[in-house]
Every structure is written in structure tokens, then in C-alpha cells.
Design a protein around this motif. Structure first.
Motif, mmCIF file in Angstrom:
data_model
loop_
_atom_site.group_PDB
_atom_site.id
_atom_site.type_symbol
_atom_site.label_atom_id
_atom_site.label_comp_id
_atom_site.label_asym_id
_atom_site.label_seq_id
_atom_site.Cartn_x
_atom_site.Cartn_y
_atom_site.Cartn_z
ATOM 1 N N ASP A 36 51.402 54.552 36.380
ATOM 2 C CA ASP A 36 52.142 53.399 36.891
ATOM 3 C C ASP A 36 52.360 53.585 38.386
ATOM 4 O OD1 ASP A 36 53.527 51.038 36.979
ATOM 5 O OD2 ASP A 36 54.955 51.565 35.411
ATOM 6 N N GLU A 37 51.685 52.782 39.174
ATOM 7 C CA GLU A 37 51.762 52.833 40.644
ATOM 8 C C GLU A 37 51.507 54.245 41.185
ATOM 9 O OE1 GLU A 37 51.923 50.455 42.731
ATOM 10 O OE2 GLU A 37 52.492 48.746 41.492
ATOM 11 N N PRO A 38 50.341 54.820 40.920
ATOM 12 C CA PRO A 38 50.091 56.203 41.349
ATOM 13 C C PRO A 38 49.987 56.385 42.862
ATOM 14 C CG PRO A 38 48.083 55.216 40.492
ATOM 15 C CD PRO A 38 49.195 54.251 40.183
ATOM 16 N N PHE A 39 49.762 55.294 43.605
ATOM 17 C CA PHE A 39 49.582 55.424 45.051
ATOM 18 C C PHE A 39 50.808 54.969 45.840
ATOM 19 C CE2 PHE A 39 45.373 54.985 43.174
ATOM 20 C CZ PHE A 39 44.747 56.102 43.686
ATOM 21 N N GLU A 40 51.851 54.542 45.151
ATOM 22 C CA GLU A 40 53.061 54.121 45.838
ATOM 23 C C GLU A 40 53.742 55.321 46.494
ATOM 24 O OE1 GLU A 40 56.574 51.012 44.749
ATOM 25 O OE2 GLU A 40 56.283 52.685 43.367
ATOM 26 N N SER A 41 54.190 55.155 47.734
ATOM 27 C CA SER A 41 54.886 56.193 48.505
ATOM 28 C C SER A 41 53.997 57.381 48.843
ATOM 29 C CB SER A 41 56.136 56.697 47.755
ATOM 30 O OG SER A 41 57.011 55.640 47.461
ATOM 31 N N VAL A 42 52.694 57.202 48.773
ATOM 32 C CA VAL A 42 51.757 58.285 49.071
ATOM 33 C C VAL A 42 51.020 57.953 50.368
ATOM 34 C CG1 VAL A 42 49.772 59.592 48.231
ATOM 35 C CG2 VAL A 42 51.478 58.762 46.614
ATOM 36 N N ASP A 43 50.942 58.925 51.280
ATOM 37 C CA ASP A 43 50.293 58.701 52.563
ATOM 38 C C ASP A 43 48.785 58.537 52.371
ATOM 39 O OD1 ASP A 43 48.784 61.392 53.285
ATOM 40 O OD2 ASP A 43 50.696 61.956 52.394
ATOM 41 N N PRO A 44 48.091 57.967 53.370
ATOM 42 C CA PRO A 44 46.660 57.681 53.218
ATOM 43 C C PRO A 44 45.803 58.902 52.898
ATOM 44 C CG PRO A 44 47.537 56.472 55.080
ATOM 45 C CD PRO A 44 48.634 57.385 54.620
ATOM 46 N N VAL A 45 46.112 60.050 53.491
ATOM 47 C CA VAL A 45 45.321 61.255 53.219
ATOM 48 C C VAL A 45 45.496 61.680 51.768
ATOM 49 C CG1 VAL A 45 44.997 63.678 53.784
ATOM 50 C CG2 VAL A 45 45.376 62.029 55.617
ATOM 51 N N SER A 46 46.743 61.714 51.302
ATOM 52 C CA SER A 46 46.996 62.086 49.917
ATOM 53 C C SER A 46 46.408 61.061 48.953
ATOM 54 C CB SER A 46 48.502 62.220 49.670
ATOM 55 O OG SER A 46 49.047 63.290 50.430
ATOM 56 N N SER A 47 46.460 59.776 49.330
ATOM 57 C CA SER A 47 45.859 58.739 48.492
ATOM 58 C C SER A 47 44.369 58.977 48.320
ATOM 59 C CB SER A 47 46.091 57.354 49.114
ATOM 60 O OG SER A 47 47.446 56.990 49.065
ATOM 61 N N ALA A 48 43.711 59.362 49.403
ATOM 62 C CA ALA A 48 42.274 59.628 49.330
ATOM 63 C C ALA A 48 41.990 60.823 48.425
ATOM 64 C CB ALA A 48 41.720 59.876 50.732
ATOM 65 N N VAL A 49 42.829 61.862 48.492
ATOM 66 C CA VAL A 49 42.667 63.038 47.627
ATOM 67 C C VAL A 49 42.831 62.643 46.162
ATOM 68 C CG1 VAL A 49 43.693 65.245 46.969
ATOM 69 C CG2 VAL A 49 43.370 64.703 49.385
ATOM 70 N N ILE A 50 43.897 61.887 45.866
ATOM 71 C CA ILE A 50 44.146 61.450 44.495
ATOM 72 C C ILE A 50 42.993 60.605 43.985
ATOM 73 C CG2 ILE A 50 45.613 59.972 43.057
ATOM 74 C CD1 ILE A 50 47.994 60.878 44.768
ATOM 75 N N LEU A 51 42.514 59.702 44.825
ATOM 76 C CA LEU A 51 41.425 58.820 44.413
ATOM 77 C C LEU A 51 40.150 59.599 44.127
ATOM 78 C CD1 LEU A 51 40.570 55.956 43.862
ATOM 79 C CD2 LEU A 51 40.042 55.685 46.288
ATOM 80 N N ASP A 52 39.865 60.601 44.952
ATOM 81 C CA ASP A 52 38.683 61.437 44.709
ATOM 82 C C ASP A 52 38.789 62.158 43.360
ATOM 83 O OD1 ASP A 52 37.427 60.734 47.034
ATOM 84 O OD2 ASP A 52 37.988 62.538 48.148
ATOM 85 N N ILE A 53 39.961 62.690 43.065
ATOM 86 C CA ILE A 53 40.171 63.416 41.805
ATOM 87 C C ILE A 53 40.024 62.467 40.620
ATOM 88 C CG2 ILE A 53 41.896 64.635 40.417
ATOM 89 C CD1 ILE A 53 42.958 65.803 43.089
ATOM 90 N N LEU A 54 40.618 61.284 40.716
ATOM 91 C CA LEU A 54 40.534 60.317 39.618
ATOM 92 C C LEU A 54 39.117 59.789 39.436
ATOM 93 C CD1 LEU A 54 43.820 58.244 40.137
ATOM 94 C CD2 LEU A 54 43.408 60.108 38.522
ATOM 95 N N THR A 55 38.413 59.581 40.543
ATOM 96 C CA THR A 55 37.037 59.090 40.454
ATOM 97 C C THR A 55 36.147 60.107 39.752
ATOM 98 O OG1 THR A 55 37.307 57.765 42.468
ATOM 99 C CG2 THR A 55 35.060 58.284 41.780
ATOM 100 N N ALA A 56 36.300 61.373 40.110
ATOM 101 C CA ALA A 56 35.513 62.423 39.447
ATOM 102 C C ALA A 56 35.883 62.524 37.971
ATOM 103 C CB ALA A 56 35.741 63.763 40.144
ATOM 104 N N TYR A 57 37.154 62.348 37.660
ATOM 105 C CA TYR A 57 37.626 62.379 36.268
ATOM 106 C C TYR A 57 36.943 61.279 35.456
ATOM 107 C CZ TYR A 57 41.055 61.582 32.486
ATOM 108 O OH TYR A 57 41.665 61.372 31.275
ATOM 109 N N VAL A 58 36.867 60.069 36.009
ATOM 110 C CA VAL A 58 36.228 58.955 35.311
ATOM 111 C C VAL A 58 34.724 59.180 35.190
ATOM 112 C CG1 VAL A 58 35.677 56.487 35.495
ATOM 113 C CG2 VAL A 58 38.017 57.281 35.912
#
Length: 249
Positions: free
Chosen positions: A156-178
Motif C-alpha cells: 500500500d503506497e510503497p513509494f510514498e515518503s521515499v526519496d527518488p534514489v530510494s524509489s529507484a532502488v525499490i523499483l529495481d528490486i520489485l522489477t527483478a522479483y516480478v
């Protein structure tokens, strides 16, 4: 994941009204809608945090109502309002999440090291969570949701309150997971992000699914944000605020 006729009301007021959704394994699926539309209620029912008044939810072929423990083992959860034991250190909290999921202590410690490195939290593991920023706390909670290697992540809103660098890290991890067969179900107010990363989505307004399908199917010839605004009822009337332009002395 499949939802059939799922309904939830609070005080007699429907929050989610007989929705049907089918989310394929290995997909990045977005649930979007205006505030109060029923997104968080829907995700909370998927996660087993709320019980539907009617309808069925199955996760990886397991009926959530009939076999709740087995279904919940398939999932990792990141709730909307982060509630955590913030007097623990980051390492202690991740260790707790791991053993709570039935992992051996040695496996937990190995995975903590891997997750901390991936989320850039290694230097923060010895600090109490109460000293973390909002973005760091969100990354820590997401790491905790992934520590048992679930088939499905409900975020639920995984990118809320997250800075752009951290958002990119999270997105990379989730993309690889999928890409390796995991399923991500997320809510987000960021239409550009959903348009860019999601393979499918549902637009929920007033507890009803008004559009569902691939991103291309939902947006049509418009941007996803334009289509979303249309489905949500358009932009509110700003007439009557002329006094705001006179300015006070």
C-alpha cells in the motif's frame, strides 16, 4: 490472485462493493483510485487484515477464508499506516519478522545482510527504528515483507515518503522479483509510475471497479492520469474562491 464478489461495509456504508479482480502470477498490478475510494480496504482484505462481509479471495489457489494461515504464508505485506516496534533496532526488527515467519536464525541473519545491502540499510541496522526517516522505515518494512520469499507482495503506497534514489532502488528490486515469477499488487497515487511499471491495473472509485485491464486498455488514447481524472469524476469546481486573489493586508 482472484477476488469474486468481495464486499465490505463500515457502519452500513459500503467501502468496497462486490468487486471482481483476477491478477495473474508474475505480474506488476496496480490498484488506483481517489482518496476514500476503497483501495486500502481492498488491499487489507487481500492481505487478510480485514475479513470481507461477502465474496471470496484466493491466493495462489488457496482460499483465504478456508485456509487463512496457508494463504498468508504466500504473502508479504506493506500496510498503508506503518505500525512497528520502533524501539527495536533495524536488525532486531528484521530478525523478529524472519523468525515470526518460521525461518531458522541462521537463515534470517543471512537474509538480513542481503536485504540490508540491497536497500542500502547496512549502516542503519544498529540504530533504533524510531531514529529512521520515513523513507528508511518504509524500506525496512518492505525488507521485512520480503524476508520469507513470498509469492505475492501486497504493498500500500510503497513509494510514498521515499526519496527518488530510494524509489529507484525499490523499483529495481520489485522489477527483478516480478521477472523471476513473483507478483506485486500495489496501490499508488503516482499515475506516471503506474503507467510505466504496471502490466495491469484496476481503477476503483466509491468501492466499484470502473476500469480494469492492461494499462493500454484502461487509458485508451489518453494518458493514464487523464483517464483516471475522468473516471474519478473530473476536477472539482473552483468557482467562488475569487476572494482568495484579493490578499489580506
Amino acid at each position: 490472485m482472484r477476488l469474486q464478489g468481495v464486499t465490505k461495509a463500515f457502519g452500513g456504508v459500503p467501502a468496497v462493493d462486490a468487486i471482481d479482480l483476477t491478477i495473474a502470477a508474475g505480474s506488476f498490478y496496480g490498484i488506483v483510485g481517489p482518496n476514500g475510494a476503497g483501495k486500502t480496504t481492498t488491499l487489507s482484505m487481500i492481505a487478510g487484515l480485514l475479513r470481507p462481509d461477502s465474496g471470496t479471495i484466493s491466493v495462489a489457489g488457496v482460499d483465504l477464508k478456508a485456509q487463512p494461515r496457508r494463504a498468508k504464508r504466500q504473502m508479504g505485506i506493506l500496510p498503508d499506516r506503518l505500525r512497528t516496534f520502533d524501539r527495536l533496532t533495524g536488525r532486531q526488527l528484521l530478525h523478529y519478522y524472519g523468525v515470526l515467519r518460521g525461518l531458522r536464525a541462521s537463515v534470517v541473519e543471512s537474509r538480513i545482510a542481503d536485504l540490508a545491502r540491497a536497500f542500502d540499510l547496512t549502516d542503519a541496522l544498529g540504530r533504533t527504528v524510531s531514529d529512521y526517516s520515513a523513507g528508511m522505515t518504509k524500506k525496512l518494512m518492505l525488507a521485512g515483507a520480503m524476508i520469507h520469499s513470498p509469492r505475492v507482495l501486497v504493498l500500500d503506497e510503497p513509494f510514498e515518503s521515499v526519496d527518488p534514489v530510494s524509489s529507484a532502488v525499490i523499483l529495481d528490486i520489485l522489477t527483478a522479483y516480478v521477472e523471476h515469477g513473483g507478483t506485486v499488487v500495489l496501490s499508488s497515487h503516482g499515475m506516471e509510475l503506474v503507467e510505466r511499471v504496471c502490466s495491469g491495473l484496476a481503477v476503483i472509485v466509491a468501492g466499484h471497479v470502473l476500469a480494469e485491464g492492461t494499462v493500454d486498455e484502461v487509458r485508451g488514447e489518453r494518458t493514464l492520469e487523464e483517464r483516471f481524472i475522468e473516471l474519478a469524476g473530473g476536477i472539482s469546481d473552483v468557482e467562488g474562491l475569487e476572494w482568495l486573489h484579493t490578499f489580506s493586508d
